[in-house]
Design a protein around this motif. Structure first.
Motif, mmCIF file in Angstrom:
data_model
loop_
_atom_site.group_PDB
_atom_site.id
_atom_site.type_symbol
_atom_site.label_atom_id
_atom_site.label_comp_id
_atom_site.label_asym_id
_atom_site.label_seq_id
_atom_site.Cartn_x
_atom_site.Cartn_y
_atom_site.Cartn_z
ATOM 1 N N PRO A 95 0.819 -1.214 0.000
ATOM 2 C CA PRO A 95 0.000 0.000 0.000
ATOM 3 C C PRO A 95 0.854 1.266 0.000
ATOM 4 O O PRO A 95 1.919 1.317 0.603
ATOM 5 C CB PRO A 95 -0.809 -0.135 1.297
ATOM 6 C CG PRO A 95 -0.860 -1.602 1.549
ATOM 7 C CD PRO A 95 0.456 -2.137 1.094
ATOM 8 N N VAL A 96 0.345 2.287 -0.677
ATOM 9 C CA VAL A 96 1.033 3.570 -0.792
ATOM 10 C C VAL A 96 0.239 4.618 -0.024
ATOM 11 O O VAL A 96 -0.985 4.684 -0.145
ATOM 12 C CB VAL A 96 1.158 3.993 -2.269
ATOM 13 C CG1 VAL A 96 1.696 5.414 -2.381
ATOM 14 C CG2 VAL A 96 2.058 3.028 -3.021
ATOM 15 N N ARG A 97 0.934 5.416 0.776
ATOM 16 C CA ARG A 97 0.260 6.478 1.520
ATOM 17 C C ARG A 97 0.521 7.806 0.824
ATOM 18 O O ARG A 97 1.670 8.180 0.583
ATOM 19 C CB ARG A 97 0.756 6.528 2.965
ATOM 20 C CG ARG A 97 -0.067 7.483 3.850
ATOM 21 C CD ARG A 97 0.318 7.331 5.307
ATOM 22 N NE ARG A 97 -0.450 8.225 6.156
ATOM 23 C CZ ARG A 97 -1.664 7.971 6.616
ATOM 24 N NH1 ARG A 97 -2.245 6.826 6.321
ATOM 25 N NH2 ARG A 97 -2.304 8.835 7.392
ATOM 26 N N GLU A 104 0.375 11.506 1.289
ATOM 27 C CA GLU A 104 0.261 12.597 2.267
ATOM 28 C C GLU A 104 -0.011 13.914 1.542
ATOM 29 O O GLU A 104 0.350 14.093 0.385
ATOM 30 C CB GLU A 104 1.560 12.727 3.068
ATOM 31 C CG GLU A 104 2.003 11.460 3.774
ATOM 32 C CD GLU A 104 1.213 11.198 5.039
ATOM 33 O OE1 GLU A 104 0.353 12.025 5.396
ATOM 34 O OE2 GLU A 104 1.459 10.149 5.671
ATOM 35 N N GLN A 146 -3.914 11.098 3.157
ATOM 36 C CA GLN A 146 -3.783 10.607 4.530
ATOM 37 C C GLN A 146 -4.360 9.197 4.702
ATOM 38 O O GLN A 146 -4.974 8.890 5.728
ATOM 39 C CB GLN A 146 -4.468 11.563 5.514
ATOM 40 C CG GLN A 146 -4.255 13.048 5.249
ATOM 41 C CD GLN A 146 -2.804 13.475 5.281
ATOM 42 O OE1 GLN A 146 -2.233 13.824 4.270
ATOM 43 N NE2 GLN A 146 -2.214 13.435 6.452
ATOM 44 N N ARG A 147 -4.139 8.338 3.739
ATOM 45 C CA ARG A 147 -4.623 6.969 3.861
ATOM 46 C C ARG A 147 -3.740 6.042 3.028
ATOM 47 O O ARG A 147 -3.070 6.486 2.093
ATOM 48 C CB ARG A 147 -6.074 6.856 3.402
ATOM 49 C CG ARG A 147 -6.277 7.200 1.936
ATOM 50 C CD ARG A 147 -7.731 7.250 1.516
ATOM 51 N NE ARG A 147 -8.371 5.962 1.656
ATOM 52 C CZ ARG A 147 -9.634 5.725 1.258
ATOM 53 N NH1 ARG A 147 -10.353 6.713 0.729
ATOM 54 N NH2 ARG A 147 -10.170 4.532 1.394
ATOM 55 N N ASN A 148 -3.748 4.761 3.375
ATOM 56 C CA ASN A 148 -3.003 3.765 2.615
ATOM 57 C C ASN A 148 -3.840 3.294 1.435
ATOM 58 O O ASN A 148 -5.004 2.914 1.604
ATOM 59 C CB ASN A 148 -2.640 2.576 3.511
ATOM 60 C CG ASN A 148 -1.650 2.966 4.590
ATOM 61 O OD1 ASN A 148 -0.784 3.806 4.381
ATOM 62 N ND2 ASN A 148 -1.782 2.370 5.768
ATOM 63 N N ALA A 179 -3.982 0.709 -1.865
ATOM 64 C CA ALA A 179 -3.427 -0.491 -2.484
ATOM 65 C C ALA A 179 -3.834 -0.553 -3.947
ATOM 66 O O ALA A 179 -4.848 0.035 -4.363
ATOM 67 C CB ALA A 179 -3.924 -1.733 -1.752
ATOM 68 N N ARG A 201 4.181 11.820 -4.885
ATOM 69 C CA ARG A 201 3.963 11.393 -3.515
ATOM 70 C C ARG A 201 4.779 12.186 -2.491
ATOM 71 O O ARG A 201 4.310 12.430 -1.386
ATOM 72 C CB ARG A 201 4.321 9.915 -3.363
ATOM 73 C CG ARG A 201 3.371 8.958 -4.054
ATOM 74 C CD ARG A 201 3.759 7.530 -3.708
ATOM 75 N NE ARG A 201 3.820 7.351 -2.262
ATOM 76 C CZ ARG A 201 4.679 6.551 -1.654
ATOM 77 N NH1 ARG A 201 5.572 5.883 -2.356
ATOM 78 N NH2 ARG A 201 4.660 6.421 -0.346
#
Length: 267
Positions: free
Chosen positions: A3-5, A7, A145-147, A149, A231
């Protein structure tokens, strides 16, 4: 891919220059007509109490019909009306700080006898607020602000303006992976339209629809596109979306393309 966050860390006090082209085509009775707008926008983010302020100017805007540039009062107003938007610390849209300035600019630059009701409606404070909120939510709502996938979906209710009204559709963004860009690693999203809200829709999708007022979706709408967002520091790298509306007597197509041209170096 793990998973990628994503921000929300905007490039503070750095000018972000983007080039946008929107082309609208109508096919009716064997005839095809095209209208397009090209714009250059410059965006800056500054820290504000408990959030951020986004200020966007338009140094250049040009309307063309059938490929020929034409003079439009909207283009001139865009270049004189810097949009100032308040964002929360997590990137959520809060409000337009100067929504009434567009109508004031129209009233001071265009004589009353030459102002069209449609122009005044376009620059009304509530219309400016609604357009800015809709555009931000369509691009970024539910992403920060979330993961995220690969294969994960987020949604937004979006609208396609038409002379007869507007087409309302449900935009679905799907995480396709990451890509290395000039701005570093970026999240790649594929875009498409849903013809209807699924009967067993996820709770997040239901909340998005309810937050938009649960508008009825326009039948005969399809779309495809791609969005790329850096990102490290939040930088919109590119976005392309083509929306097609099959009406009873005409077919409307809107293609919107935005690409980052320059990010001012950090001071």
């Amino acid at each position: 891919m793990p998973p990628v966050r994503l921000e929300f860390r905007p490039p503070v006090d750095r000018a972000m220059t983007e080039r946008t082209q929107r082309t609208r085509t109508v096919e009716r009775g064997g005839q095809r007509r095209t209208e397009s707008v090209e714009m250059t926008t410059v965006t800056r983010f500054t820290a504000a109490e408990n959030g951020w302020e986004l200020t966007q100017t338009v140094p250049r805007a040009q309307l063309s019909q059938e490929g020929t540039p034409v003079v439009s009062p909207v283009d001139g107003l865009l270049t004189r009306f810097p949009l100032n938007v308040r964002l929360a610390s997590d990137g959520a849209f809060v409000k337009v700080n100067n929504a009434g300035e567009g109508l004031k600019a129209l009233q001071s630059s265009v004589p009353a006898g030459q102002r069209q009701a449609s122009l005044e409606a376009f620059w009304a404070p509530e219309a400016v607020e609604a357009r800015a909120r809709q555009e931000w939510e369509a691009k970024y709502g539910g992403l920060f602000q979330r993961n995220l996938a690969v294969g994960q979906h987020t949604w937004a209710v979006d609208r396609f303006p038409l002379p007869e009204g507007e087409a309302v559709y449900l935009l679905e963004r799907t995480v396709a992976g990451t890509r290395l860009t000039d701005q570093g690693e970026a999240l790649v999203l594929s875009l498409r339209c849903l013809a209807s809200v699924p009967e067993e829709a996820p709770t997040e999708l239901q909340e998005v629809v309810q937050a938009a007022g649960a508008p009825p979706l326009t039948p005969g709408v399809s779309c495809e596109g791609e969005q790329v967002v850096a990102r490290g520091s939040f930088v919109p790298v590119s976005r392309t979306l083509t929306v097609r509306v099959q009406g009873a007597e005409a077919v409307w197509t809107l293609t919107a393309q935005t690409k980052l041209e320059l990010l001012e170096e950090a001071r």
